[in-house]
Design a protein around this motif. Sequence first.
Motif, PDB file in Angstrom:
ATOM      1  N   UNK A 649       0.932  -1.144   0.131  1.00 46.50           N
ATOM      2  CA  UNK A 649       0.010  -0.004  -0.059  1.00 46.50           C
ATOM      3  C   UNK A 649       0.836   1.356   0.140  1.00 46.50           C
ATOM      4  N   UNK A 650       1.908   1.038   0.721  1.00 48.40           N
ATOM      5  CA  UNK A 650       2.889   2.489   0.798  1.00 48.40           C
ATOM      6  C   UNK A 650       3.535   2.551  -0.687  1.00 48.40           C
ATOM      7  N   UNK A 651       3.771   1.461  -1.448  1.00 51.62           N
ATOM      8  CA  UNK A 651       4.273   1.585  -2.804  1.00 51.62           C
ATOM      9  C   UNK A 651       3.135   2.561  -3.582  1.00 51.62           C
ATOM     10  N   UNK A 652       1.766   1.987  -3.479  1.00 49.74           N
ATOM     11  CA  UNK A 652       0.973   2.384  -4.242  1.00 49.74           C
ATOM     12  C   UNK A 652       0.668   4.009  -4.079  1.00 49.74           C
ATOM     13  N   UNK A 653       0.772   4.315  -2.841  1.00 48.01           N
ATOM     14  CA  UNK A 653       0.464   5.493  -2.415  1.00 48.01           C
ATOM     15  C   UNK A 653       1.459   6.493  -2.836  1.00 48.01           C
ATOM     16  N   UNK A 654       2.861   6.268  -2.997  1.00 43.06           N
ATOM     17  CA  UNK A 654       3.689   6.925  -3.502  1.00 43.06           C
ATOM     18  C   UNK A 654       3.728   7.074  -4.973  1.00 43.06           C
ATOM     19  N   UNK A 657       0.775   9.225  -5.555  1.00 38.78           N
ATOM     20  CA  UNK A 657       1.200  10.882  -5.038  1.00 38.78           C
ATOM     21  C   UNK A 657       1.964  11.587  -6.386  1.00 38.78           C
ATOM     22  N   UNK A 658       2.922  10.620  -6.711  1.00 37.31           N
ATOM     23  CA  UNK A 658       3.901  11.114  -7.905  1.00 37.31           C
ATOM     24  C   UNK A 658       2.826  11.278  -9.138  1.00 37.31           C
ATOM     25  N   UNK A 659       1.782  10.580  -9.266  1.00 34.63           N
ATOM     26  CA  UNK A 659       0.814  10.915 -10.639  1.00 34.63           C
ATOM     27  C   UNK A 659      -0.008  12.181 -10.204  1.00 34.63           C
ATOM     28  N   UNK A 660      -0.279  12.393  -9.003  1.00 33.76           N
ATOM     29  CA  UNK A 660      -1.155  13.558  -8.712  1.00 33.76           C
ATOM     30  C   UNK A 660      -0.078  14.857  -8.765  1.00 33.76           C
ATOM     31  N   UNK A 661       1.011  14.621  -8.721  1.00 37.83           N
ATOM     32  CA  UNK A 661       2.042  16.030  -8.718  1.00 37.83           C
ATOM     33  C   UNK A 661       2.169  16.132 -10.261  1.00 37.83           C
ATOM     34  N   UNK A 662       2.443  14.999 -10.971  1.00 31.55           N
ATOM     35  CA  UNK A 662       2.630  15.022 -12.345  1.00 31.55           C
ATOM     36  C   UNK A 662       1.297  15.583 -13.172  1.00 31.55           C
ATOM     37  N   UNK A 663       0.274  15.171 -12.623  1.00 31.05           N
ATOM     38  CA  UNK A 663      -0.937  15.782 -13.354  1.00 31.05           C
ATOM     39  C   UNK A 663      -1.048  17.357 -13.141  1.00 31.05           C
ATOM     40  N   UNK A 664      -0.425  17.731 -12.175  1.00 30.27           N
ATOM     41  CA  UNK A 664      -0.836  19.240 -11.748  1.00 30.27           C
ATOM     42  C   UNK A 664       0.296  19.819 -12.702  1.00 30.27           C
TER      43      UNK A 664
END
Length: 728
Positions: A649-654, A657-664
């Motif tokens: 789950x920690x890996x998934x969350x990372x 989070x990376x995807x969210x930053x990249x989308x922005x």
Amino acid sequence: MQTGSKLMPLSEIELMPLQYAVITRLEKNGFAYIFDEVGSGKTIQTGLAIWNIIKDNPRAKILIVCPKSITYNWYSELLQKFGFDFKIVEGIKGSLFSCDPRIANLLITGSDASTKEYRPNEGLNRLALKNEVPEQSSGSWWDLIVIDEAHEFKGTSSSRFQTIRKNYSAKKVLFLSATPIKNAIEELETELDLVATLLTKEKEKGRVLPTLDNSKEYLGMKLLSLDPQNPFSRNFKEIIRLCKENVKGNQIDSDALYFKNRVIHRLTYNINPENWKAITEHLKGYYGFGYYQAIGNIHQLVFRNSLNIDPKLNECLKYLKDKVKSKEKAVIFCTRKATVEYICSALRKEFGKDEVLGMTGDTHEIGERKQILSRIGTMKTSFGEYENVRFLVIIDKLATVGLNLPTFNHIVNYELPFTPADIEQRFGRIDRITGQYHDDLHLVYFCEEKPDNVEYAALDSAFINLCVTKLIWNILDSIPSKNTIIDIISKDINVVAWRFTFIKTLLDIEKKYKVDWNISLEMMYAFIEELLGVNGTYATLQCQLFYHEIIKTRDSDSQVTFAEMMSHMQNQYLKSLSVVLGNDHLCQRFLNSEMTISEFVEAVGDQRKIKTDNAIFYKDEQGKIAPIALTDLAKKIVLNPNDEMKKLYTEIKQIQDDLGSFQEECKKICKDDNVDFKKLDELLINIEENSIFVSATLINIYKYLRKNGCISMNLSDFITGWNERRNK
């Protein structure tokens, strides 16, 4: 901001730890068997496995082998959800989507294989030709082979199995099947042999290959464990959802948030004595498989041109009118083309042409059929003449794999299939892990009432008994199941109890008075005819099944005695009663003469309280088949997730989070409906120029920007702008 090898292609996929665990399973073992139930996201798991390989090796050679009817489904799903641009390989006379396998490393082909070695008229044969894929002759040529609906590889002597054995090898194998056993444990052994065959060259490197003996420790209840290093998994949708919430730290007290209400409807119908005579006359002389085929023709022979007096059809129409509400939809499953036409005719008279759609292999072209079913199933957009369809009448072979219908919430089994696995596949069309439109899901089946004073022929009850027998005796020993067929037994549990007591009485008489039951098979048939209350043909069929089951346990071919036959039947009924009641305590008390017959039957009726449509059935430590409610199973295996699951789950969350930053960051490159491709190039600077992630990420970036209103250009213009920038 990291991209490239550590960034998954931009996607709207909701990642879940139990799905992400496929990466660990493959890395640890070199193979993984995903037996998760129908509709639980096996396509997502495959996409994750592919991503994990090509992020480190962009030129990895990956092959997906699936039923020919769903090759385009796989192509479309992987393109839309991951941006992976696979190519479909068919025979030399292939379709529009067929490609030359020498120009692509991500391929999909059908699992059919020709028996004619020098005529590569199927994709599996064509890929086996060395002049098509010249490098294939040495080493483990494929980095990953994915086999979907792998239970279709029937027997090691089949042409498809032999084509695989002689021509294919892989470094890793992903095996997908929600129903790995349809009839007998030997099918699972074939599936294990198939994977071992593909990994033969890996054995030389020390890889332990799967066999039935070394896999037994993973089967049964252990399949339900949350250990991501286990090469086998059997996950259910509710457990997958609950596990994610639990490792996030959320409380899971409310069952309503995670459990669908699965409602089973048993519709009975009566046939008048005159028609029963015609039916029993029609069934005389049919045995084995032929008996079941003959049953299917009854509606044509007995009720032809008599829609108003077909009691089964009347019950079906009554249910559809009363239970399927205005915004609900139903799929009516048939096993024969003639039945589809028969049902459609009646439904159109009742509901009008616009609300009814019938589908057989002859009604539409393949491409058109797939498009219609896809739109009917999702209803994302209107599409002309089919947008008002509420009743889909379809033949089995078109819909038991690769079809998603989340907007439907009623499955009507007008004709039951030959295996419980096919019932599970049918229900999985509407019961999906994501995109579900309804909280209540309904499964309907039919059963004839036994008439008085006429010879009785088993109709739908013959299929019910066949499916229940296969499930209890052949499947649950190895594969836990949430199969709705179990609930069918519970509806008739008192009848089973009466038969159980009658057989026990006979065996008591033999033991006490030393009665010689040495009678012929014909007399056994006649007695079982009376016991089961069915016609001679069906009794003979049941006897033959019992007889062969007994013979299989022997070292010699000595004659089966009547007492052996009765003992076998008693054990069968004991097993059925134990499954429905949750244990065999009542049965053992009765066998020990602690209860009278009437007390036992009454107690069975009182104890039938378990709601089997929300239970998992499995073989416990004592070797007995037992149920466990999904809520109890969740508390047993989900509430205390291991460290491995938390790590996943920690890996998934990372990743998210990376995807969210990249989308922005992607949003910032858009202005006035235009894209700054220079800045986009800088964002993707860490992705290798020839990597699959270039096309995958571009497609997903476009989808994200378009969805969020940042741009309105079409995909072609977007790709053209990117290419112009790259050329500079």
